[in-house]
Write a protein that holds these residues in place. Sequence first.
Motif, PDB file in Angstrom:
ATOM      1  N   ILE A   1      -9.970 -14.682   0.962  1.00 30.94           N
ATOM      2  CA  ILE A   1     -10.035 -13.198   2.361  1.00 30.94           C
ATOM      3  C   ILE A   1      -9.350 -13.094   2.376  1.00 30.94           C
ATOM      4  CG2 ILE A   1     -11.505 -12.125   4.160  1.00 30.94           C
ATOM      5  CD1 ILE A   1     -13.902 -14.715   3.832  1.00 30.94           C
ATOM      6  N   LEU A   2      -8.585 -11.763   1.977  1.00 27.32           N
ATOM      7  CA  LEU A   2      -7.101 -11.167   2.063  1.00 27.32           C
ATOM      8  C   LEU A   2      -7.234 -10.663   3.267  1.00 27.32           C
ATOM      9  CD1 LEU A   2      -7.727  -9.874  -1.197  1.00 27.32           C
ATOM     10  CD2 LEU A   2      -5.653 -10.953  -0.401  1.00 27.32           C
ATOM     11  N   ARG A   3      -7.844 -11.704   4.489  1.00 28.53           N
ATOM     12  CA  ARG A   3      -7.213 -11.185   6.290  1.00 28.53           C
ATOM     13  C   ARG A   3      -6.042 -10.504   6.332  1.00 28.53           C
ATOM     14  NH1 ARG A   3      -9.541 -15.721   5.431  1.00 28.53           N
ATOM     15  NH2 ARG A   3     -11.784 -16.680   6.570  1.00 28.53           N
ATOM     16  N   GLY A   4      -4.738 -10.480   5.958  1.00 28.18           N
ATOM     17  CA  GLY A   4      -3.948 -10.160   6.305  1.00 28.18           C
ATOM     18  C   GLY A   4      -3.759  -8.527   5.853  1.00 28.18           C
ATOM     19  N   THR A   5      -4.167  -8.512   4.291  1.00 24.79           N
ATOM     20  CA  THR A   5      -4.419  -7.063   4.338  1.00 24.79           C
ATOM     21  C   THR A   5      -5.054  -6.204   5.338  1.00 24.79           C
ATOM     22  OG1 THR A   5      -3.795  -8.399   2.447  1.00 24.79           O
ATOM     23  CG2 THR A   5      -4.639  -5.799   2.123  1.00 24.79           C
ATOM     24  N   MET A   6      -6.278  -6.976   5.550  1.00 24.75           N
ATOM     25  CA  MET A   6      -7.354  -6.451   6.131  1.00 24.75           C
ATOM     26  C   MET A   6      -6.784  -5.892   7.887  1.00 24.75           C
ATOM     27  SD  MET A   6     -11.117  -8.691   5.283  1.00 24.75           S
ATOM     28  CE  MET A   6     -12.804  -7.300   6.707  1.00 24.75           C
ATOM     29  N   ARG A   7      -5.898  -7.225   7.990  1.00 25.18           N
ATOM     30  CA  ARG A   7      -4.879  -6.787   9.452  1.00 25.18           C
ATOM     31  C   ARG A   7      -4.237  -5.603   9.710  1.00 25.18           C
ATOM     32  NH1 ARG A   7      -3.822 -11.795  10.233  1.00 25.18           N
ATOM     33  NH2 ARG A   7      -1.820 -11.503   9.395  1.00 25.18           N
ATOM     34  N   GLN A   8      -3.547  -5.303   8.501  1.00 19.28           N
ATOM     35  CA  GLN A   8      -2.224  -4.093   8.462  1.00 19.28           C
ATOM     36  C   GLN A   8      -3.349  -2.674   8.566  1.00 19.28           C
ATOM     37  OE1 GLN A   8      -0.606  -6.170   4.673  1.00 19.28           O
ATOM     38  NE2 GLN A   8       1.201  -6.334   5.607  1.00 19.28           N
ATOM     39  N   ILE A   9      -4.261  -2.750   7.884  1.00 19.73           N
ATOM     40  CA  ILE A   9      -5.219  -1.631   7.220  1.00 19.73           C
ATOM     41  C   ILE A   9      -5.604  -1.187   8.727  1.00 19.73           C
ATOM     42  CG2 ILE A   9      -7.453  -0.254   6.435  1.00 19.73           C
ATOM     43  CD1 ILE A   9      -7.375  -2.217   3.889  1.00 19.73           C
ATOM     44  N   ALA A  10      -6.424  -2.195   9.508  1.00 18.85           N
ATOM     45  CA  ALA A  10      -6.277  -1.813  10.668  1.00 18.85           C
ATOM     46  C   ALA A  10      -5.214  -1.485  11.368  1.00 18.85           C
ATOM     47  CB  ALA A  10      -7.182  -2.753  11.553  1.00 18.85           C
ATOM     48  N   ASP A  11      -4.219  -1.754  11.469  1.00 25.18           N
ATOM     49  CA  ASP A  11      -2.960  -1.770  12.429  1.00 25.18           C
ATOM     50  C   ASP A  11      -2.202  -0.792  11.882  1.00 25.18           C
ATOM     51  OD1 ASP A  11      -4.055  -3.806  14.562  1.00 25.18           O
ATOM     52  OD2 ASP A  11      -2.168  -5.177  13.162  1.00 25.18           O
ATOM     53  N   GLY A  12      -2.897   0.179  10.693  1.00 28.17           N
ATOM     54  CA  GLY A  12      -1.642   1.719  10.532  1.00 28.17           C
ATOM     55  C   GLY A  12      -0.690   1.533   9.787  1.00 28.17           C
ATOM     56  N   GLU A  13      -0.181   0.269   9.168  1.00 30.59           N
ATOM     57  CA  GLU A  13       0.586  -0.756   8.797  1.00 30.59           C
ATOM     58  C   GLU A  13       0.476  -0.336   6.996  1.00 30.59           C
ATOM     59  OE1 GLU A  13       1.304  -4.558   9.756  1.00 30.59           O
ATOM     60  OE2 GLU A  13       1.155  -5.178  11.566  1.00 30.59           O
ATOM     61  N   SER A  14       1.626   0.275   6.558  1.00 34.60           N
ATOM     62  CA  SER A  14       1.705   0.177   5.352  1.00 34.60           C
ATOM     63  C   SER A  14       1.417  -2.092   4.279  1.00 34.60           C
ATOM     64  CB  SER A  14       3.528   0.875   4.478  1.00 34.60           C
ATOM     65  OG  SER A  14       3.981  -0.015   4.922  1.00 34.60           O
ATOM     66  N   TYR A  15       1.050  -1.972   3.654  1.00 35.84           N
ATOM     67  CA  TYR A  15       0.974  -2.743   2.667  1.00 35.84           C
ATOM     68  C   TYR A  15       0.598  -2.703   1.012  1.00 35.84           C
ATOM     69  CZ  TYR A  15      -3.955  -0.839   2.130  1.00 35.84           C
ATOM     70  OH  TYR A  15      -5.124  -0.265   1.037  1.00 35.84           O
ATOM     71  N   LYS A  16       1.768  -3.803   0.475  1.00 35.72           N
ATOM     72  CA  LYS A  16       1.024  -3.550  -0.656  1.00 35.72           C
ATOM     73  C   LYS A  16      -0.151  -4.112  -1.771  1.00 35.72           C
ATOM     74  CE  LYS A  16       4.176  -6.036  -4.352  1.00 35.72           C
ATOM     75  NZ  LYS A  16       5.435  -7.022  -4.102  1.00 35.72           N
ATOM     76  N   MET A  17      -0.661  -3.269  -2.116  1.00 37.10           N
ATOM     77  CA  MET A  17      -1.514  -4.079  -3.150  1.00 37.10           C
ATOM     78  C   MET A  17      -1.733  -5.594  -3.341  1.00 37.10           C
ATOM     79  SD  MET A  17      -4.797  -3.300  -3.772  1.00 37.10           S
ATOM     80  CE  MET A  17      -5.076  -1.421  -3.761  1.00 37.10           C
ATOM     81  N   PRO A  18      -2.390  -6.821  -2.711  1.00 38.62           N
ATOM     82  CA  PRO A  18      -1.961  -8.200  -3.091  1.00 38.62           C
ATOM     83  C   PRO A  18      -2.576  -8.180  -4.497  1.00 38.62           C
ATOM     84  CG  PRO A  18      -3.536  -7.874  -1.381  1.00 38.62           C
ATOM     85  CD  PRO A  18      -3.475  -6.574  -1.940  1.00 38.62           C
ATOM     86  N   ALA A  19      -1.087  -8.403  -5.377  1.00 38.92           N
ATOM     87  CA  ALA A  19      -1.563  -8.841  -6.882  1.00 38.92           C
ATOM     88  C   ALA A  19      -2.630  -9.674  -7.156  1.00 38.92           C
ATOM     89  CB  ALA A  19      -0.182  -9.384  -7.020  1.00 38.92           C
ATOM     90  N   THR A  20      -2.846 -10.937  -5.972  1.00 39.60           N
ATOM     91  CA  THR A  20      -4.311 -11.106  -6.982  1.00 39.60           C
ATOM     92  C   THR A  20      -5.482 -10.897  -6.114  1.00 39.60           C
ATOM     93  OG1 THR A  20      -3.558 -12.491  -4.190  1.00 39.60           O
ATOM     94  CG2 THR A  20      -3.234 -13.362  -6.727  1.00 39.60           C
ATOM     95  N   ILE A  21      -5.778  -9.819  -5.823  1.00 37.86           N
ATOM     96  CA  ILE A  21      -7.456  -8.811  -5.621  1.00 37.86           C
ATOM     97  C   ILE A  21      -8.053  -9.266  -6.463  1.00 37.86           C
ATOM     98  CG2 ILE A  21      -6.447  -6.632  -6.136  1.00 37.86           C
ATOM     99  CD1 ILE A  21      -7.748  -6.028  -2.600  1.00 37.86           C
ATOM    100  N   ASP A  22      -9.043  -9.359  -6.349  1.00 37.18           N
ATOM    101  CA  ASP A  22     -10.016  -9.345  -6.998  1.00 37.18           C
ATOM    102  C   ASP A  22     -10.552  -8.363  -7.628  1.00 37.18           C
ATOM    103  OD1 ASP A  22     -12.117 -10.787  -8.855  1.00 37.18           O
ATOM    104  OD2 ASP A  22     -13.899 -10.286  -7.224  1.00 37.18           O
ATOM    105  N   ASP A  23     -10.620  -7.571  -6.240  1.00 40.65           N
ATOM    106  CA  ASP A  23     -11.535  -5.241  -6.934  1.00 40.65           C
ATOM    107  C   ASP A  23     -10.972  -4.499  -5.508  1.00 40.65           C
ATOM    108  OD1 ASP A  23     -12.335  -3.303  -6.954  1.00 40.65           O
ATOM    109  OD2 ASP A  23     -14.846  -4.537  -7.209  1.00 40.65           O
ATOM    110  N   PRO A  24      -9.663  -3.801  -6.049  1.00 40.19           N
ATOM    111  CA  PRO A  24      -9.213  -2.884  -4.991  1.00 40.19           C
ATOM    112  C   PRO A  24      -9.812  -1.687  -4.365  1.00 40.19           C
ATOM    113  CG  PRO A  24      -7.699  -3.334  -7.407  1.00 40.19           C
ATOM    114  CD  PRO A  24      -9.078  -4.244  -7.573  1.00 40.19           C
TER     115      PRO A  24
END
Length: 637
Positions: A595-618
Amino acid sequence: MASRYAETYQSWKNAPHRFWKEAAEEIDWVKSGDEAFDGSSGQYGRWFPDWECNTCYNCLDRHVEGGRADQPALIYDSPITGTAATYSYKDLLDRVQAMAAVLADNGIGRGDRVIIYMPMIPEAAMAMLACARLGAIHSVVFGGFAAHELATRIDDAAPKAIIAASCGIEPGRVIAYKPLIDAAIDQSSHKPDACFVVQRPQQVADLVEGRDHDLGLLMEAAFSAGRTVDCATVKATDPLYILYTSGTTGQPKGVVRDNGGHMVALKWSMSNLYDIKPGEVFWAASDVGWVVGHSYIVYAPLLHGCTTIVFEGKPVGTPDAGVFWRVISEHNVASLFTAPTAFRAIRKEDPDGKLMAQYDLSNFRALFLAGERADPDTVNWAADQLQVPIIDHWWQTETGWCIVGNPLGLGQLPVKPGSPTVPMPGYDVQILDDAGHPLPANTLGNIVIKLPLPPGCLPTLWNAEKRFHDAYLAEFPGYYKTSDAGVIDDDGYLSIMSRTDDIINVAGHRLSTGAMEEVLATHPAVAECAVIGIADQLKGQLPCGFVVLKAGVNRPHEEIEAELVKLVRNQIGPVAAFKLAITVERLPKTRSGKILRGTMRQIADGESYKMPATIDDPAILDEIFGAMKERGLAGSS
């Protein structure tokens, strides 16, 4: 049977070099030496420093010579295409030699790098073994990775060639690989000399003249001609492969695996940890793009003389949540190794195990879980349904095999749901505070491993010695930093609570998101969940839980969410400040199920994030963003 774990672990502690030298007797060496370990070389020492070997010989040739020529070595089972095939050890050796001949004809030899960009087809395993036969260093990149991510790996590994398939197949769609490869080569500074393509009927690729080759045709010609290729002799300390794992800087880290120590550790683990005998069927339901696929689809089962399964499908949807039981029953699988996520998906679709009852699982002995924390609720459900030992064990891409587990082959230890049990020989696991001081039992802290790491673990990162030191060894001198947080109890059992990034600080209290997830997972309506810490001006961070409900749950979401908040407050206490549970259709995950918890946290905090290369379904990230926005979370508006 009484467990021999304690005496085995103590025998390693008493004489670690002798322990691994004796384990090395299970491997056929071209040349062995007096010393099993050289503490003066590398970052923390090197195993089997003057020894020589070949990994492919140990996986194939010695079994053909030793009476296993006609035994199935590899079973290909593809519910996604409706095809299946079985290769004996002799068949597999002949085909690996045919592929090795094609590669050698194109100038590939010892020390050359080869990127393998493949779906779950037999040729993926053959490519790995063909490289090992030649002494070439393979780097498997998950088939379908984005062109930019593939380009970064091409530039870092500087491969002489790429071995690929024309496409991968997912439920309901075909993913053309060749355009991604062409775009990656266009982007990369390094240009491979050749690209070898297995043409699949679902999508035939256009080949670039002068660079691309039809691997199937070339292999068939070499196979028909009976081509043979001698095994190259390599040093035990020479790299077998590079496996890239995501780096915090955005630049992937190339984990290096050597030949000798890797074989010794994996061979030891098959009998002592997994309790598997040569000739039995062992199935790791993973992908060759991940470390589990390297270690326990390809190398360990073949080193041990077992039958391995290459499965091209999903735990649900190909065609249903009973496919795992069908494979176990049809192929007489003794043990399955998969991710907890797979079982959460099966449980969501078939909570009462009705599909399981349709298959004969009488020869199935054990289920091993790794890849993410196995929450007690999932472990208990699997145990109730299967009535076999459910063994949670913990390891990393970097270690290549189990750090902490329950060694069935030495005699099973009592199971504590939520704990992967105890350290394996070779691993001195300790809990330190942030200043590097040892912590008492039952205290949450940083999980570290005292150096040296055992055979099979990474000696370095590819072309990045300083980065290796800075990432893993610098923070706690004399120890390897796992970047996981946990506790060791009075019995020596380890519990992994979260990545150190997932320890949240609520008004000065260090709390584990994993502990909160354990509580949420006990609710009868919850199929799976994830807890993240979101920024809060008053308390620093506050926990937020995301839950996916089981199939058939029709109660109002607000009602269930209120029960979940109450559950956490009752079991962890008001200190957790857990006030927000959000129901979602699905959680964002990597293709290996994390589970991409780090990316979820970045979305919640309004941080910029890079689409994880390993994501199953963007698309799932948009769903999560929408769910957060509805609740007015910081940064999501």
